[in-house]
Every structure is written in C-alpha cells, then in structure tokens.
Design an enzyme around this catalytic site. Structure first.
Site, short mmCIF file in Angstrom:
data_model
loop_
_atom_site.label_atom_id
_atom_site.label_comp_id
_atom_site.label_asym_id
_atom_site.label_seq_id
_atom_site.Cartn_x
_atom_site.Cartn_y
_atom_site.Cartn_z
N SER A 1 25.41 49.25 68.00
CA SER A 1 25.43 48.46 66.77
C SER A 1 25.22 47.01 67.16
O SER A 1 25.35 46.64 68.33
CB SER A 1 26.80 48.63 66.10
OG SER A 1 27.00 47.69 65.07
N TYR B 1 36.39 49.27 66.28
CA TYR B 1 34.98 49.64 66.18
C TYR B 1 34.12 48.77 67.11
O TYR B 1 33.31 49.29 67.88
CB TYR B 1 34.51 49.48 64.73
CG TYR B 1 33.05 49.78 64.52
CD1 TYR B 1 32.59 51.09 64.50
CD2 TYR B 1 32.13 48.76 64.32
CE1 TYR B 1 31.24 51.38 64.30
CE2 TYR B 1 30.78 49.04 64.13
CZ TYR B 1 30.34 50.34 64.11
OH TYR B 1 29.01 50.62 63.92
#
Length: 254
Positions: A140, A153
């Site tokens: 990401s 995360y």
C-alpha cells in the site's frame, strides 16, 4: 497470444475488489487461476463465471496448512505454478496508537504479514519446479509512509515491504521475482471502512478530503490495480524484481 497464456496463478483475497478484478483480468489474458478467500461461496461463484480454467477455494491465509492446500490445488488441477498474488489483507481498527489492543495488532499481522510469509514459503517448491516465476505482494502507500490512526495496518504494510526486498535478493538468482503492488486510496470496501471509522457518520467528507490530496483528483480503481498486478505476473516484467509499484494517482508525489 495473450501475455499470460499457459501460466498458472494463485490469488488470495479473491473476493475483494482488487482480487476479483485481477482474477478476471488474468483469466482474460489466458491464465489458469486458483482464487481464494476466507469464505468459499464468493470465490466459487467467481471461478464458475470464469470457466473451466478457474477454481475457487476457501483459504484462511493466517493458517500455514491452508496456504499449503491452495498451492497443492494449483499443481493438482493445472500441473504447475507460475505466479502468486498475495493480496489478502485487512485494515483492522482505526484509532489512536495507545488505544489499540493486543488482539487488534495480532489480527492484522496474522493476515497481512504471516499470511504473506506462509504464502511465499508454501509456494516456493512449486515455483522452483516451474523454473522460476513471480511473487506479487499487495502492500500500500501505507507501506511507504505513515498515517495517523492506522498504526497496525501501516506497520504491517511496512513489514511486507521489508520482506519483499529480502526475498527479491534471495530468490532472484533462482529466477523468482518478488515485487509489491502499492495502491493508493482505492474505490472499494476497504476504503469505505477506513473512511467511516476515521469519522463515523462523515465518511463522505473523509473521501473528499482524501481525493483532494490526489493529483488525479480521485481514488484509483480495482481494475487499475489489477492491470499492474497482471503486468508483474507476465514475462513483460521480466526485469522487475525487488521494487514497489505504485498505483496511487500521484498520491505519493507530494
């Protein structure tokens, strides 16, 4: 001849937006695909829609034996393995660093980090038997920078960036390439969850704020991310190893 003709690809997180788009695109380009996710029904239905060179399996990537089973299914059904898309991931809870429970951290790392590690370890024998191949890990933009409220995360996505670089260095001499796909904000369920958790009841405002930070002025799409993954599976990306490939609309250009 399509760029993936004859290749066999295993995908995790196949019921999610990026996973489903990638499965469809890979199949359209001639690949045989094993599509996995936590629940069987969605990936079985997807596989049925793609024809006889696709199968769907229920797989919990946080369990080593499930990763072993999905690789075995690819080899048993299609005879080989050429690429693995380790795409399964969860966003977890959004909130201050010191309010995240041990369980919240462990749940995110079990899927986003251990799931990648197990997937690689279980796929390696089959990739070696095929004479090499491609491993693509979904990280990401969160694997390249920080974000308030998303510590578990973000930390997990940084972890797989480090894993990718180590693997690329170790496996490159065997003809096994390892790269990460690094999406920016994507117009799918995960971003809806992050938006809504960030400001309950005001997710649309969060969406607009994120969009305003992207030079293209919008979130990227599942298909745009899938196109990059499919390129990295293909022989056209034969010189790509040990790198992160952003599909972020320019989010990280600032």
């Amino acid at each position: 001849m399509s760029s993936l003709q004859g290749k066999v690809i295993v995908l995790t997180g196949g019921a999610g937006g990026i996973g489903e788009a990638t499965a469809r695109m890979a199949r359209e380009q001639g690949a045989s695909v094993v599509i996995t996710d936590l629940e069987a029904a969605p990936v079985e239905a997807l596989a049925d829609s793609l024809g006889d060179r696709a199968i769907g399996l229920a797989v919990d990537v946080s369990k080593r034996e499930d990763n072993r089973r999905m690789v075995a299914a690819a080899v048993e059904q299609f005879g080989r393995l050429d690429a693995v898309f380790l795409n399964a991931g969860i966003e977890g809870e959004v909130g201050p660093f010191d309010s995240r429970s041990d369980q919240a951290w462990e749940k995110v790392f079990a899927v986003n980090v251990d799931g990648v590690r197990f997937g690689v370890e279980e796929a390696l024998p089959a990739l070696r038997n095929s004479g090499g191949g491609s491993i693509v890990i979904t990280s990401s933009v969160a694997g390249l920078r920080g974000a308030a409220g998303l510590s578990p995360y973000v930390s997990s996505k940084h972890a797989v960036m480090g894993m990718m670089r180590c693997l690329a260095a170790e496996l490159g001499p065997e003809g096994i390439r390892v790269n990460t796909l690094n999406p920016g904000p994507v117009d799918n369920r995960m971003m809806r969850s992050i938006e809504d958790q960030s400001s309950p009841g005001h997710g649309e405002e969060v969406h607009k704020a994120f969009s305003a930070r992207i030079p293209l002025g919008r979130y990227v799409t599942n298909d745009e991310c899938a196109a990059m993954a499919v390129f990295l599976f293909s022989d056209a990306s034969g010189g790509c190893n040990g790198n992160s490939y952003l599909v972020d609309g320019g989010y990280c250009a600032h």
